[in-house]
Design an enzyme around this catalytic site. Structure first.
Site, PDB file in Angstrom:
ATOM      1  N   HIS A   1      28.400  -8.601  33.397  1.00  0.00           N
ATOM      2  CA  HIS A   1      29.664  -9.105  32.854  1.00  0.00           C
ATOM      3  C   HIS A   1      30.828  -8.145  33.078  1.00  0.00           C
ATOM      4  CE1 HIS A   1      27.129 -11.779  29.919  1.00  0.00           C
ATOM      5  NE2 HIS A   1      27.167 -12.239  31.161  1.00  0.00           N
TER       6      HIS A   1
ATOM      7  N   GLN B   1      24.138  -7.106  30.118  1.00  0.00           N
ATOM      8  CA  GLN B   1      25.188  -8.050  29.758  1.00  0.00           C
ATOM      9  C   GLN B   1      26.339  -7.337  29.042  1.00  0.00           C
ATOM     10  OE1 GLN B   1      21.891 -10.528  27.871  1.00  0.00           O
ATOM     11  NE2 GLN B   1      23.340 -12.138  28.388  1.00  0.00           N
TER      12      GLN B   1
END
Length: 246
Positions: A113, A93
């Site tokens: 991300h 992430q």
């Protein structure tokens, strides 16, 4: 997926990078706790609509110094896990690129991300290095436009208000369903759709291991929960997995 089990999937969140000097977001001392207004600097609507938000966002990136951060023992432990010969996929992430800087094979890292090491133009979609954009900010351009078309530059990250890349998410979903062991490191497991990945893993029979300083919604489903500091706990966990061949 070409590998057969045992495949190890590792989901990493901001907690793995705090020892590299990059603050987390949702922890007790996280960025959103200290400055709730900072969240609008990485929210797509305000960022595109308000030049002042963009100027403050560029100053935040300039002052954060994230590009100069170095991998820590947690990142290096996962490199060691890969080099042991066990099949590993890192689902992160984080946008700091520290897994690759530590030596993790780039194709074995899925950046859910995106990456803060690059910028892209919202108009012509041109991509360039973040370092160059920050140099322009330091030289006096408070909101540096695209050199090609004059459009708005933004980090090549998934900002709040945007969906994850469906191709990347599909790959992460497949890995979570195919793995034998799923390790969640330094993540609150509260942000979806990434938080669905450990659920997928447990549902398909994988062993879930959580390494995190704070409780998560998946602790009861985990076969092991480790509360020790990540930079010491993760190397120790990797040594155990390698010794036992998972």
């Amino acid at each position: 997926m070409n590998e057969k089990r045992p495949l190890i999937a590792v989901l990493t969140g901001a907690g793995i990078s705090t020892d590299s000097g990059i603050p987390d977001y949702r922890g007790p001392n996280g960025l959103w706790q200290r400055d709730p207004k900072a969240q609008e600097l990485v929210t797509i609507g305000p960022y595109l609509a308000d030049p002042d938000v963009r100027r403050r966002a560029w100053l935040m990136r300039r002052d954060a110094g994230a590009l100069a951060a170095e991998p820590n023992a947690g990142h290096r432990a996962l490199v060691g896990l890969e080099r042991s010969g066990l099949p590993v996929r890192v689902l992160t992430q984080n946008v700091d690129g520290l897994h690759q800087r530590a030596g993790q094979t780039a194709r074995k890292v899925l950046e859910l991300h995106g990456t803060a090491r690059e910028v892209k133009c919202v108009d012509c979609r041109a991509v360039g290095p973040m370092e160059e954009a920050l140099e322009r900010v330091a030289a006096g351009e408070p909101d540096p436009p695209c050199r090609g078309c004059g459009g708005v530059l933004r980090p090549r990250t998934v900002m709040f208000g945007e969906d994850l890349d469906p191709v990347v998410l599909e790959q992460a979903d497949a890995i979570s369903k195919a793995c034998h062991v799923f390790i969640a490191v330094g993540t609150s497991l509260k942000v979806f759709p990434a938080a669905a990945l450990p659920f997928n893993a447990v549902k398909t029979g994988a062993r879930l291991i959580i390494v995190n300083g704070e409780p998560t919604p998946f602790d009861e489903a985990a076969s092991e929960v480790i509360r020790e500091p990540i930079s010491t706990a993760l190397p120790a966990l990797v040594r155990r997995l390698v010794a036992r061949h998972v």
